[in-house]
Design an enzyme around this catalytic site. Structure first.
Site: not given
Ligand SMILES: NC(=O)c1ccc[n+]([C@@H]2O[C@H](COP(=O)([O-])OP(=O)(O)OC[C@H]3O[C@@H](n4cnc5c(N)ncnc54)[C@H](O)[C@@H]3O)[C@@H](O)[C@H]2O)c1
Length: 448
Positions: A284
């Site tokens: 992030c």
């Molecule tokens: N991790 C954090 O602390 C956090 C906090 C706030 C916001 N975010 C935001 O949330 C979003 C997700 O982040 P995250 O950390 O959970 O990512 P992550 O990589 O942990 O999880 C994302 C998941 O999406 C899956 N994926 C990818 N393409 C896909 C598709 N076409 N269909 C279905 N699944 C699919 C991946 O396999 C993965 O399991 C990002 O935009 C991030 O910036 C993350």
């Protein structure tokens, strides 16, 4: 009697709100990572039938066997929900046809040119659009630039001939989860929601009110919600940049920056402490401000403050290497050939995530300089560096400490045995202010 557009929208919205309130709505969560899996679990705990979608076969299999892989999810809760069939995971997007509301939580990384890469969001939205049906709610939670929901999602979802606000509901609600935070979790962190129309906001707000304990704050559009999320993370990025700049200057002036920040933090108003470190990490803070910088160019605007903070923060790993070289030099040693014991590859304390971790460029530079390094991390067992896989040490031994020319603290995990490190290490460079004052007495301890 034929209904006009507004009445049709209101009827569809009322039907969905009724289903949500009665807990008969089926909720889909797309992307079962750090954000999506805890959210899916909260929805299932609230009594909804939840279908989780992911493209990662191993994750799907683990979830369906009740095996948890996210620190903030309770192992037993997940296992119980799977056992009770309240939550299932699948790769099969056709199950979207059974879903009433779907939340998208897929990655939003940067490409090699530091430009927004919304390809995961686009792919997921296209998959959903193949099975989109009337009266459905779609919410984007992935962090992204202002305008994504309207400019990227809406046209894709309208392709099957359905109209946003009339046939389906679309909103943006940023995820604020802070992995490892013991107080604020998905369920008790206030949520911001902005829909494409009033009905879109109303339906999305109803869903979150039924699932989360936290307050829900409505805003007038998805763009406001998208921008406020970027503001939150840019605020952190810039303030960490300021703390890093202060750390560099304080070191030159022989002043302890940590003491300075603690003193400033006694002011009860107008100051909020941020701390320096070896560089930014995670999915992030290092990434989100660049989404705005990229979008700003479309408006012929240069985001000067964001880019300055980015420059300072991005240069911190190199600063850590330079300071390490100076410290070794004072002991008559070169980085080349020295044994460096690195503590922590995770991007912050007490978590197992090393995405964008400053430890990675630091280890790369140690390699380039010919140092011998070993990593201790009780949370991350394996990590990838330049295409190779490395295993970390989970525990510290006296022998490891004694044979290291330099102990380099990158991540201040609570589990690390700081007393033992202070007693046995020859030279310590601590980028996180991890040691208590009474451990700092041997003259071999240096802070950022
Ligand atoms: N991790 C954090 O602390 C956090 C906090 C706030 C916001 N975010 C935001 O949330 C979003 C997700 O982040 P995250 O950390 O959970 O990512 P992550 O990589 O942990 O999880 C994302 C998941 O999406 C899956 N994926 C990818 N393409 C896909 C598709 N076409 N269909 C279905 N699944 C699919 C991946 O396999 C993965 O399991 C990002 O935009 C991030 O910036 C993350």
């Amino acid at each position: 009697m034929t209904l006009n557009t507004v009445e049709v929208e209101k009827n569809l919205a009322s039907e969905l709100i009724k289903k949500i309130n009665e807990k008969t709505a089926v909720i889909g969560v797309v992307g079962l990572g750090y954000v999506g899996l805890p959210l899916a679990v909260e929805n299932a705990k609230a009594g909804y039938q939840v279908i989780g979608f992911d493209v990662h076969t191993e994750k799907i299999e683990k979830i369906n066997r009740g095996i948890n892989y996210i620190g903030d999810v309770n192992d037993e809760e997940l296992a119980e929900l799977i056992e009770a069939n309240q939550f299932i995971a699948t790769e099969d997007y056709s199950l979207i046809k059974n879903v009433d509301a779907v939340v998208i939580c897929v990655p939003t990384p940067l490409d090699v040119h530091k430009q927004a890469d919304t390809s995961y969001v686009e792919t997921a939205t296209k998959e959903i659009s193949n099975y989109l049906h009337k009266g459905m709610l779609i919410v984007l939670e992935s962090t992204t630039y202002p305008g994504t929901t309207e400019e990227v999602l809406k046209p894709i979802l309208e392709q099957p001939g359905l109209s946003c606000g009339k046939d389906f509901f679309l909103a943006y609600s940023p995820e604020r989860v802070d992995p490892g935070n013991k107080t604020f979790k998905t369920s008790n962190t206030p949520k911001v929601v902005g829909g494409m129309t009033e009905s879109c906001t109303e339906v999305a707000v109803t869903m979150y009110k039924n699932v989360l304990e936290a307050d829900i704050h409505e805003v007038s559009s998805p763009a406001v919600a998208e921008m406020e999320k970027i503001l939150e993370n840019t605020f952190r990025n810039i303030n960490i940049g300021l703390a890093n700049e202060m750390a560099i200057l304080c070191n030159k002036m022989g002043i302890d920056v940590w003491e300075v920040i603690d003193a400033a933090a006694t002011k009860p108003y107008g100051f909020m402490p941020f701390y320096p470190g070896p560089g930014l990490g995670g999915h992030c803070i290092p990434i989100d401000p660049w989404y705005l910088t990229w979008k700003a160019r479309e408006y012929n605007y240069h985001t000067k403050l964001i880019e300055s903070a980015g420059e300072i923060n991005n240069a911190m790993p190199e600063y850590v290497i330079n300071r390490s070289m100076q410290l070794l030099n004072k002991k008559g040693k070169a980085l080349n050939g020295s044994n460096i014991l690195v503590f922590g590859v995770a991007y912050k304390k007490d978590i197992d995530d090393y995405r964008e971790s400053p430890a990675i460029p630091i280890l790369e530079m140690l390699d380039e300089m010919g140092a011998n390094w070993k990593v201790v991390d009780p949370y991350v067992n394996h990590f990838e560096l330049n295409g190779s896989s490395y295993t970390t040490e989970n525990d510290i031994t006296e022998q490891m400490l004694k044979t290291a020319d330099l102990v380099l603290i990158i991540t201040n995990h609570s589990k690390l045995e700081y007393k033992l490190i202070a007693e046995k290490a020859n030279l310590i460079f601590d980028t996180r202010n991890s040691f208590s004052v009474d451990m700092e007495t041997k003259g071999n301890y240096f802070k950022l």
